[in-house]
Design a protein around this motif. Sequence first.
Motif, short mmCIF file in Angstrom:
data_model
loop_
_atom_site.label_atom_id
_atom_site.label_comp_id
_atom_site.label_asym_id
_atom_site.label_seq_id
_atom_site.Cartn_x
_atom_site.Cartn_y
_atom_site.Cartn_z
N LEU A 65 0.83 -1.21 0.00
CA LEU A 65 0.00 0.00 0.00
C LEU A 65 0.86 1.26 0.00
O LEU A 65 0.65 2.18 -0.79
CB LEU A 65 -0.89 0.02 1.25
CG LEU A 65 -2.21 -0.72 1.19
CD1 LEU A 65 -2.86 -0.68 2.57
CD2 LEU A 65 -3.13 -0.07 0.17
N ILE A 68 2.49 1.67 -3.29
CA ILE A 68 1.57 2.21 -4.29
C ILE A 68 1.56 3.74 -4.18
O ILE A 68 1.65 4.46 -5.17
CB ILE A 68 0.14 1.65 -4.09
CG1 ILE A 68 0.06 0.19 -4.54
CG2 ILE A 68 -0.89 2.49 -4.86
CD1 ILE A 68 -1.26 -0.48 -4.22
N HIS A 71 5.09 5.10 -5.34
CA HIS A 71 5.34 4.83 -6.76
C HIS A 71 4.42 5.66 -7.66
O HIS A 71 4.88 6.24 -8.64
CB HIS A 71 5.12 3.34 -7.02
CG HIS A 71 5.72 2.85 -8.30
ND1 HIS A 71 7.02 2.42 -8.40
CD2 HIS A 71 5.19 2.71 -9.54
CE1 HIS A 71 7.27 2.05 -9.64
NE2 HIS A 71 6.18 2.20 -10.37
N SER A 72 3.14 5.74 -7.30
CA SER A 72 2.20 6.49 -8.14
C SER A 72 2.47 7.99 -8.03
O SER A 72 2.34 8.72 -9.01
CB SER A 72 0.75 6.15 -7.80
OG SER A 72 0.50 6.43 -6.45
N LEU A 76 3.31 9.84 -11.42
CA LEU A 76 2.38 10.86 -11.91
C LEU A 76 2.97 12.26 -11.80
O LEU A 76 2.68 13.12 -12.63
CB LEU A 76 1.04 10.76 -11.14
CG LEU A 76 0.24 9.50 -11.48
CD1 LEU A 76 -0.88 9.29 -10.48
CD2 LEU A 76 -0.33 9.60 -12.89
N CYS A 97 -4.17 13.94 -7.65
CA CYS A 97 -3.42 12.68 -7.59
C CYS A 97 -2.99 12.38 -6.15
O CYS A 97 -3.12 11.24 -5.68
CB CYS A 97 -2.17 12.76 -8.47
SG CYS A 97 -2.53 12.70 -10.22
N VAL A 100 -6.12 11.29 -4.12
CA VAL A 100 -6.55 9.93 -4.49
C VAL A 100 -5.58 8.90 -3.91
O VAL A 100 -5.98 7.89 -3.34
CB VAL A 100 -6.64 9.79 -6.03
CG1 VAL A 100 -6.89 8.34 -6.42
CG2 VAL A 100 -7.73 10.68 -6.59
N MET A 101 -4.30 9.19 -4.05
CA MET A 101 -3.26 8.30 -3.52
C MET A 101 -3.43 8.10 -2.02
O MET A 101 -3.37 6.99 -1.51
CB MET A 101 -1.92 8.98 -3.82
CG MET A 101 -0.70 8.26 -3.44
SD MET A 101 0.60 9.51 -3.33
CE MET A 101 0.48 9.90 -1.60
N TYR A 104 -6.46 5.91 -1.32
CA TYR A 104 -6.13 4.50 -1.56
C TYR A 104 -5.41 3.89 -0.34
O TYR A 104 -5.75 2.80 0.12
CB TYR A 104 -5.22 4.36 -2.79
CG TYR A 104 -5.92 4.46 -4.13
CD1 TYR A 104 -7.28 4.23 -4.25
CD2 TYR A 104 -5.19 4.75 -5.29
CE1 TYR A 104 -7.90 4.33 -5.49
CE2 TYR A 104 -5.80 4.83 -6.53
CZ TYR A 104 -7.17 4.62 -6.62
OH TYR A 104 -7.77 4.70 -7.85
N TRP A 107 -7.83 3.73 2.68
CA TRP A 107 -8.87 2.73 2.39
C TRP A 107 -8.29 1.32 2.57
O TRP A 107 -8.87 0.45 3.23
CB TRP A 107 -9.36 2.94 0.96
CG TRP A 107 -10.58 2.18 0.56
CD1 TRP A 107 -11.36 1.38 1.35
CD2 TRP A 107 -11.18 2.15 -0.75
NE1 TRP A 107 -12.40 0.86 0.61
CE2 TRP A 107 -12.30 1.32 -0.68
CE3 TRP A 107 -10.85 2.75 -1.97
CZ2 TRP A 107 -13.12 1.07 -1.78
CZ3 TRP A 107 -11.66 2.51 -3.07
CH2 TRP A 107 -12.78 1.67 -2.97
#
Lengths: 115, 130
Positions: A65, A68, A71-72, A76, A97, A100-101, A104, A107
């Motif tokens: 997690l 993610i 990395h994202s 991005l 971004c 949202v990251m 994630y 969540w």
Amino acid sequence: MVTQITSFGRSGLYDWMMQRISALVLSLYTLFILGYLVFNPDLTYDQWSGLFETTWVRIFSLLTLLSIGVHSWIGLWSVSTDYIKATGVRFFFQSVCGLVMFVYVAWGIQVLWGL
Amino acid sequence: MVYRVVNKKRPVNLDIATISMPVTAIVSILHRVTGIILFIGLAFLFYAFDVSLDSQEGFDQVVNTLQTSFLAKFIIWGTVSALMYHLVAGVKHLFMDLGYFEELESGQAAAKANLVIAGILILLVGVWIW
């Protein structure tokens, strides 16, 4: 040299290294989960929830997690910095971004530890 | 600002039609495109992950949807396909960090291998899902 305060680690070398470390974690987790699903075609709920109750899977999943998120963000950030030249638009895109990251990651933690 | 001054001295070509796209460039831009697809596709994966672990009913619902809904199959296939491509391109990238595939011929060969391997994996994922 231009100082980029919006990059993840505020240094290109640090971002470069984190991108590769997180990539390694993400590729290992991908192989693990896809392998698990391919070799358990008749998966039941008890097996599936039991898997995510084991400590090492939870730790591996949490590491994934966070990877993610890192990395994202780096990916991005790089892509948006290359293509979106207008500062306001880029700031808005990168903010979305980032949000949202974060969603994630939060969540995923809730699903993992909310069992 | 120093940033703008430096930028102005650089040659800029904004005519897309005159920019050639060799196989290495196609493989590179697809790495970026699949990264963006993955970031969006993650929302569906997180949702399925959440519902499947919520309860027995939730688990059955996810399994049932993935077995019957064409849209669900298509979304999961698209996301996992993007993941497969991104993974293969990422491994190629790591090899390039180590100094491999940097010459014209080996670089083009690695890019073609990337497309072939990712293509095979994407087909296999499709067979697995349908």
